[in-house]
Scaffold this motif. Sequence first.
Motif, mmCIF file in Angstrom:
data_model
loop_
_atom_site.group_PDB
_atom_site.id
_atom_site.type_symbol
_atom_site.label_atom_id
_atom_site.label_comp_id
_atom_site.label_asym_id
_atom_site.label_seq_id
_atom_site.Cartn_x
_atom_site.Cartn_y
_atom_site.Cartn_z
ATOM 1 N N GLY A 1 0.802 -1.225 0.000
ATOM 2 C CA GLY A 1 0.000 0.000 0.000
ATOM 3 C C GLY A 1 0.828 1.264 0.000
ATOM 4 N N ALA A 2 2.127 1.160 -0.297
ATOM 5 C CA ALA A 2 3.013 2.322 -0.209
ATOM 6 C C ALA A 2 2.571 3.458 -1.132
ATOM 7 N N GLY A 3 2.102 3.114 -2.311
ATOM 8 C CA GLY A 3 1.676 4.153 -3.241
ATOM 9 C C GLY A 3 0.204 4.500 -3.086
ATOM 10 N N ALA A 4 -0.478 3.806 -2.226
ATOM 11 C CA ALA A 4 -1.919 4.010 -2.071
ATOM 12 C C ALA A 4 -2.199 5.091 -1.033
ATOM 13 N N ASP A 5 -3.424 5.514 -1.019
ATOM 14 C CA ASP A 5 -3.789 6.528 -0.035
ATOM 15 C C ASP A 5 -4.007 5.899 1.348
ATOM 16 N N ARG A 6 -4.235 6.729 2.315
ATOM 17 C CA ARG A 6 -4.344 6.287 3.704
ATOM 18 C C ARG A 6 -5.482 5.286 3.902
ATOM 19 N N ALA A 7 -6.608 5.474 3.253
ATOM 20 C CA ALA A 7 -7.764 4.592 3.412
ATOM 21 C C ALA A 7 -7.441 3.179 2.930
ATOM 22 N N VAL A 8 -6.704 3.076 1.849
ATOM 23 C CA VAL A 8 -6.337 1.764 1.312
ATOM 24 C C VAL A 8 -5.405 1.049 2.281
ATOM 25 N N ARG A 9 -4.424 1.762 2.821
ATOM 26 C CA ARG A 9 -3.510 1.157 3.802
ATOM 27 C C ARG A 9 -4.262 0.726 5.048
ATOM 28 N N LEU A 10 -5.212 1.533 5.490
ATOM 29 C CA LEU A 10 -5.995 1.200 6.676
ATOM 30 C C LEU A 10 -6.814 -0.069 6.441
ATOM 31 N N ARG A 11 -7.439 -0.200 5.273
ATOM 32 C CA ARG A 11 -8.195 -1.421 4.962
ATOM 33 C C ARG A 11 -7.273 -2.635 4.929
ATOM 34 N N GLY A 12 -6.069 -2.460 4.382
ATOM 35 C CA GLY A 12 -5.100 -3.557 4.354
ATOM 36 C C GLY A 12 -4.707 -3.981 5.757
ATOM 37 N N LEU A 13 -4.481 -3.016 6.621
ATOM 38 C CA LEU A 13 -4.126 -3.345 8.005
ATOM 39 C C LEU A 13 -5.295 -4.006 8.739
ATOM 40 N N GLN A 14 -6.501 -3.570 8.454
ATOM 41 C CA GLN A 14 -7.670 -4.197 9.078
ATOM 42 C C GLN A 14 -7.808 -5.648 8.620
ATOM 43 N N ARG A 15 -7.580 -5.902 7.333
ATOM 44 C CA ARG A 15 -7.612 -7.284 6.840
ATOM 45 C C ARG A 15 -6.531 -8.115 7.511
ATOM 46 N N PHE A 16 -5.323 -7.547 7.608
ATOM 47 C CA PHE A 16 -4.219 -8.242 8.268
ATOM 48 C C PHE A 16 -4.554 -8.532 9.718
ATOM 49 N N SER A 17 -5.079 -7.557 10.417
ATOM 50 C CA SER A 17 -5.424 -7.726 11.821
ATOM 51 C C SER A 17 -6.494 -8.796 12.000
ATOM 52 N N ALA A 18 -7.475 -8.804 11.122
ATOM 53 C CA ALA A 18 -8.541 -9.802 11.210
ATOM 54 C C ALA A 18 -7.997 -11.206 10.931
ATOM 55 N N SER A 19 -7.033 -11.306 10.020
ATOM 56 C CA SER A 19 -6.506 -12.626 9.661
ATOM 57 C C SER A 19 -5.584 -13.193 10.737
ATOM 58 N N THR A 20 -4.998 -12.310 11.551
ATOM 59 C CA THR A 20 -4.082 -12.778 12.590
ATOM 60 C C THR A 20 -4.737 -12.873 13.958
ATOM 61 N N GLY A 21 -5.914 -12.313 14.081
ATOM 62 C CA GLY A 21 -6.615 -12.358 15.359
ATOM 63 C C GLY A 21 -6.082 -11.372 16.370
ATOM 64 N N THR A 22 -5.383 -10.326 15.893
ATOM 65 C CA THR A 22 -4.845 -9.320 16.803
ATOM 66 C C THR A 22 -5.643 -8.057 16.751
#
Length: 62
Positions: A41-62
């Motif tokens: 998400g380096a070239g993406a805007d803040r909302a895209v990075r936030l969605r990516g982190l939310q997906r990551f967080s949901a997949s790891t259970g953290t």
Amino acid sequence: MATRLISPAKRSTDKQRLSTLPQLEKASRLMTRAAAVFIEGAGADRAVRLRGLQRFSASTGT
């Protein structure tokens, strides 16, 4: 005399260090996946990075 005191302490420390290796490996894998989210998400805007982190967080259970 000092050897009798230092050697058991060193062995104990070594055992403690070795016992944490599985936790360190798990944390390393987690950080690798988190870094990948940021790099993707380096070239993406803040909302895209936030969605990516939310997906990551949901997949790891953290």
